[in-house]
Design a protein around this motif. Structure first.
Motif, PDB file in Angstrom:
ATOM      1  N   SER A   1      -3.812  41.934   7.007  1.00  0.00           N
ATOM      2  CA  SER A   1      -5.237  41.645   6.864  1.00  0.00           C
ATOM      3  C   SER A   1      -5.389  40.343   6.101  1.00  0.00           C
ATOM      4  O   SER A   1      -4.437  39.840   5.494  1.00  0.00           O
ATOM      5  CB  SER A   1      -5.943  42.771   6.103  1.00  0.00           C
ATOM      6  OG  SER A   1      -5.539  42.776   4.743  1.00  0.00           O
ATOM      7  N   LEU A   2      -6.578  39.809   6.095  1.00  0.00           N
ATOM      8  CA  LEU A   2      -6.875  38.580   5.364  1.00  0.00           C
ATOM      9  C   LEU A   2      -6.588  38.751   3.891  1.00  0.00           C
ATOM     10  O   LEU A   2      -6.166  37.827   3.208  1.00  0.00           O
ATOM     11  CB  LEU A   2      -8.339  38.192   5.610  1.00  0.00           C
ATOM     12  CG  LEU A   2      -8.759  36.802   5.162  1.00  0.00           C
ATOM     13  CD1 LEU A   2      -7.872  35.736   5.789  1.00  0.00           C
ATOM     14  CD2 LEU A   2     -10.206  36.549   5.528  1.00  0.00           C
ATOM     15  N   ASP A   3      -6.782  39.974   3.367  1.00  0.00           N
ATOM     16  CA  ASP A   3      -6.533  40.246   1.955  1.00  0.00           C
ATOM     17  C   ASP A   3      -5.076  40.090   1.556  1.00  0.00           C
ATOM     18  O   ASP A   3      -4.772  39.870   0.382  1.00  0.00           O
ATOM     19  CB  ASP A   3      -6.998  41.664   1.599  1.00  0.00           C
ATOM     20  CG  ASP A   3      -8.495  41.852   1.741  1.00  0.00           C
ATOM     21  OD1 ASP A   3      -9.227  40.841   1.709  1.00  0.00           O
ATOM     22  OD2 ASP A   3      -8.926  43.013   1.894  1.00  0.00           O
ATOM     23  N   LEU A   4      -4.150  40.244   2.506  1.00  0.00           N
ATOM     24  CA  LEU A   4      -2.709  40.145   2.196  1.00  0.00           C
ATOM     25  C   LEU A   4      -2.186  38.711   2.258  1.00  0.00           C
ATOM     26  O   LEU A   4      -1.086  38.442   1.764  1.00  0.00           O
ATOM     27  CB  LEU A   4      -1.898  41.003   3.170  1.00  0.00           C
ATOM     28  CG  LEU A   4      -1.943  42.496   2.981  1.00  0.00           C
ATOM     29  CD1 LEU A   4      -1.061  43.191   4.008  1.00  0.00           C
ATOM     30  CD2 LEU A   4      -1.519  42.903   1.577  1.00  0.00           C
TER      31      LEU A   4
ATOM     32  N   LYS B   1      -0.158  37.018  -0.630  1.00  0.00           N
ATOM     33  CA  LYS B   1       0.098  38.007  -1.679  1.00  0.00           C
ATOM     34  C   LYS B   1       1.385  38.786  -1.453  1.00  0.00           C
ATOM     35  O   LYS B   1       1.666  39.729  -2.182  1.00  0.00           O
ATOM     36  CB  LYS B   1      -1.089  38.973  -1.766  1.00  0.00           C
ATOM     37  CG  LYS B   1      -2.339  38.249  -2.217  1.00  0.00           C
ATOM     38  CD  LYS B   1      -3.476  39.191  -2.400  1.00  0.00           C
ATOM     39  CE  LYS B   1      -4.651  38.379  -2.945  1.00  0.00           C
ATOM     40  NZ  LYS B   1      -5.906  38.724  -2.383  1.00  0.00           N
TER      41      LYS B   1
END
Length: 188
Positions: A181-184, A187
């Motif tokens: 996802s964009l959140d990963l 990270k």
């Protein structure tokens, strides 16, 4: 177009399998199950029997995962039978061998060494829809590891059964997966 994500092309080959008469295999036989095409250069050679035997030790595990295995070389089905009948290592193998003397499979999978008439040392994993999901090609002197092949197939089966999930490096069955996802981004 790359071979990963492509569909197996039509073929017809004669198979040898221990304890059975010769039989025909086509792309239709792949439908609905996972399939491994395990290409090797030639019968009666050196590295080939060691890796074919190694794969044979994993055959029951693979069958339990609904995976069929085909050993493939440009030899004939008669040569496969003779090798099976005369080699201690090959004589233990229960999965079928396909004769590819017309080079149909080797050309379809783009692993034929034209100048020699031999297939590369190559592995392809095909999903139940006939789509190539995994490939591995090694040089002549480097044998493959069947336990690693089993791990890769388990990962491919997991990803197929769990859309939106991916298996990170060295993933083992039961380990954590990722949901891209964009959140990963940035990270990991």
């Amino acid at each position: 177009m790359g071979i990963i994500g492509s569909t197996v092309k039509p073929f017809k080959a004669t198979a040898f399998q221990a304890g059975k008469d010769f039989f025909e295999v086509t792309e239709k036989d792949l439908e609905g199950k996972w399939t491994v095409f395990f290409f090797y250069p030639a019968d009666f050679t050196f590295v080939c029997p060691t890796e074919l035997e190694d794969l044979g030790k994993q055959y029951d595990t693979l069958k339990g995962m609904d995976v069929e295995v085909y050993g493939v070389s440009t030899d004939t089905h008669f040569s496969h039978k003779a090798w099976h009948d005369t080699s201690d290592k090959i004589g233990k193998i229960q999965y079928p061998f396909l004769g590819d003397q017309l080079h149909t499979l080797s050309k379809n999978f783009n692993v034929l060494r034209e100048e020699m008439g031999l297939a590369d040392r190559a592995t392809f994993v095909v999903d139940p829809d006939g789509v190539i999901q995994i490939m591995e090609i090694t040089c002549e002197g480097v044998g493959r590891n069947a336990a690693e092949l089993v791990r890769k197939i388990k990962a491919a089966q997991y990803v197929r059964a769990n859309p939106g999930q991916v298996c990170p490096a060295a993933w083992e069955e039961g380990s954590e997966t990722l949901a891209p996802s964009l959140d990963l981004v940035g990270k990991i």
